[in-house]
Design a protein around this motif. Structure first.
Motif, short mmCIF file in Angstrom:
data_model
loop_
_atom_site.label_atom_id
_atom_site.label_comp_id
_atom_site.label_asym_id
_atom_site.label_seq_id
_atom_site.Cartn_x
_atom_site.Cartn_y
_atom_site.Cartn_z
N VAL A 26 0.86 -1.18 0.00
CA VAL A 26 0.00 0.00 0.00
C VAL A 26 0.90 1.23 0.00
CG1 VAL A 26 -1.77 1.30 1.25
CG2 VAL A 26 -1.79 -1.20 1.31
N ALA A 27 0.67 2.12 -0.93
CA ALA A 27 1.44 3.37 -1.02
C ALA A 27 0.98 4.36 0.04
CB ALA A 27 1.27 3.98 -2.41
N ALA A 28 1.86 5.26 0.42
CA ALA A 28 1.48 6.34 1.32
C ALA A 28 0.35 7.15 0.66
CB ALA A 28 2.68 7.23 1.61
N ALA A 29 -0.54 7.68 1.48
CA ALA A 29 -1.68 8.51 1.05
C ALA A 29 -2.74 7.72 0.28
CB ALA A 29 -1.22 9.72 0.24
N ASP A 30 -2.67 6.39 0.30
CA ASP A 30 -3.69 5.54 -0.32
C ASP A 30 -4.50 4.88 0.79
OD1 ASP A 30 -5.28 3.68 -1.60
OD2 ASP A 30 -3.62 2.64 -2.60
N SER A 31 -5.61 5.49 1.15
CA SER A 31 -6.41 4.97 2.26
C SER A 31 -7.49 3.97 1.81
CB SER A 31 -7.08 6.13 3.01
OG SER A 31 -7.93 6.84 2.13
N ASP A 67 5.39 4.82 9.48
CA ASP A 67 5.15 6.05 10.23
C ASP A 67 4.14 5.78 11.36
OD1 ASP A 67 4.05 8.56 11.09
OD2 ASP A 67 4.58 9.46 9.17
N PRO A 68 4.51 6.06 12.62
CA PRO A 68 3.62 5.75 13.75
C PRO A 68 2.31 6.55 13.75
CG PRO A 68 5.56 6.93 14.51
CD PRO A 68 5.78 6.64 13.06
N SER A 69 2.21 7.58 12.93
CA SER A 69 0.96 8.34 12.88
C SER A 69 -0.03 7.75 11.87
CB SER A 69 1.23 9.82 12.56
OG SER A 69 1.74 9.95 11.24
N ALA A 70 0.34 6.65 11.21
CA ALA A 70 -0.57 5.97 10.30
C ALA A 70 -1.74 5.38 11.09
CB ALA A 70 0.16 4.87 9.54
N ARG A 71 -2.92 5.42 10.51
CA ARG A 71 -4.11 4.86 11.15
C ARG A 71 -4.38 3.47 10.61
NH1 ARG A 71 -7.74 5.76 14.61
NH2 ARG A 71 -7.12 7.91 14.94
N CYS A 126 -8.14 -4.97 6.41
CA CYS A 126 -7.31 -4.15 7.29
C CYS A 126 -6.71 -3.05 6.43
CB CYS A 126 -6.22 -4.99 7.95
SG CYS A 126 -5.19 -4.02 9.07
N PHE A 127 -7.10 -1.82 6.72
CA PHE A 127 -6.61 -0.66 5.99
C PHE A 127 -5.54 0.04 6.83
CE2 PHE A 127 -10.95 -1.35 4.56
CZ PHE A 127 -10.83 -1.24 3.18
N ILE A 128 -4.56 0.61 6.17
CA ILE A 128 -3.57 1.43 6.85
C ILE A 128 -3.46 2.74 6.08
CG2 ILE A 128 -1.68 0.21 5.69
CD1 ILE A 128 0.03 0.89 8.20
N ASP A 129 -3.81 3.82 6.75
CA ASP A 129 -3.80 5.15 6.14
C ASP A 129 -2.48 5.82 6.52
OD1 ASP A 129 -4.41 7.54 4.97
OD2 ASP A 129 -6.10 8.01 6.28
N ILE A 130 -1.53 5.75 5.59
CA ILE A 130 -0.17 6.25 5.82
C ILE A 130 -0.09 7.68 5.31
CG2 ILE A 130 2.28 5.87 5.31
CD1 ILE A 130 1.44 2.92 4.60
N PRO A 131 0.43 8.61 6.13
CA PRO A 131 0.52 10.01 5.69
C PRO A 131 1.35 10.17 4.41
CG PRO A 131 1.02 9.82 8.03
CD PRO A 131 0.94 8.42 7.48
N GLY A 136 5.71 3.70 2.07
CA GLY A 136 4.52 2.86 1.99
C GLY A 136 4.68 1.55 2.74
N PHE A 137 3.59 0.79 2.76
CA PHE A 137 3.50 -0.51 3.43
C PHE A 137 4.03 -1.59 2.50
CE2 PHE A 137 0.94 -4.42 3.71
CZ PHE A 137 1.15 -4.79 5.03
N SER A 138 4.94 -2.43 3.01
CA SER A 138 5.46 -3.56 2.25
C SER A 138 4.84 -4.84 2.79
CB SER A 138 6.98 -3.63 2.36
OG SER A 138 7.45 -4.85 1.82
N ALA A 139 4.09 -5.53 1.96
CA ALA A 139 3.45 -6.78 2.38
C ALA A 139 4.49 -7.85 2.75
CB ALA A 139 2.53 -7.30 1.27
N SER A 140 5.58 -7.91 2.00
CA SER A 140 6.57 -8.95 2.26
C SER A 140 7.35 -8.72 3.55
CB SER A 140 7.55 -9.06 1.09
OG SER A 140 8.28 -7.86 0.93
N GLU A 141 7.41 -7.50 4.03
CA GLU A 141 8.16 -7.18 5.25
C GLU A 141 7.27 -7.12 6.49
OE1 GLU A 141 11.50 -6.77 5.59
OE2 GLU A 141 11.74 -7.30 3.48
N SER A 142 5.97 -7.24 6.31
CA SER A 142 5.01 -7.01 7.39
C SER A 142 4.29 -8.29 7.79
CB SER A 142 3.99 -5.96 6.96
OG SER A 142 4.64 -4.75 6.63
#
Length: 182
Positions: A26-31, A67-71, A126-131, A136-142
């Motif tokens: 998931v890219a940053a700013a893609d909610s 980023d810890p401020s991601a929802r 499960c959504f992650i709203d990254i500023p 961005g979110f890496s599926a392989s690392e998470s």
């Protein structure tokens, strides 16, 4: 999708190893793009009860924490993938989660606050709203863990075959599914 050799009712932990769980970058700013999707397997009902542990470890492509401020939001969606407003099991800032401590110390557990029932072909995402401007979110690392079927103090998720439900239970599941479910 069939789940072979399931017992009548089986406690489980929902994680990346389950065949009905998928994840994607998931890219940053893609909610709107879900990081994880739990799709009810054919012939089964999956239940996530109140009090089940919710433990995300979300990282970027370099393996650094997001980023810890991601929802982070775990939410039921309709079969077309649209979010169902009243079906949010948990939502919080990523700074509220410490994956390593959550897996070993009950004092750090974060818990599902609304139960979710996932009938066959239903979706929980499960959504992650990254500023914007963050990595961005890496599926392989998470990784994500929901429920705990290995300890005496954790609350597991459950999976039940439709064929093992009573007629009344099956009707209740179908009614809940038709209305958007729990």
């Amino acid at each position: 999708m069939e789940i072979a050799n399931q017992a009548v009712e089986k406690e489980l932990t929902i994680d990346d190893s389950k065949p009905f769980v998928t994840k994607q970058d998931v890219a940053a700013a893609d909610s709107e793009t879900p990081a994880y999707e739990i799709k009810g397997p054919r012939g089964y009902v999956v239940g996530i009860p109140v009090g089940a542990n919710f433990a995300p470890e979300f990282r970027d492509s370099a393996g650094a924490p997001i980023d810890p401020s991601a929802r982070v939001t775990l939410q039921k969606c309709d079969r077309q993938g649209n979010r169902l407003g009243g079906k949010i099991a948990i939502t919080d800032l990523l700074s509220s989660f410490d994956y390593e401590q959550m897996r070993t110390d009950p004092d750090y557990f974060r818990k599902v606050t609304k139960p979710l029932m996932i009938d066959e072909d239903e979706l929980v995402r499960c959504f992650i709203d990254i500023p914007a401007g963050s990595n961005g979110f890496s599926a392989s690392e998470s990784r994500l863990t929901i429920g705990d079927d290995t300890s005496d103090f954790g609350v597991p998720a459950e999976i039940v075959s439709h064929s093992d439900l009573t007629t009344e239970e099956s009707k209740a599941v179908k009614r809940a599914s038709t209305r958007g479910g729990r």
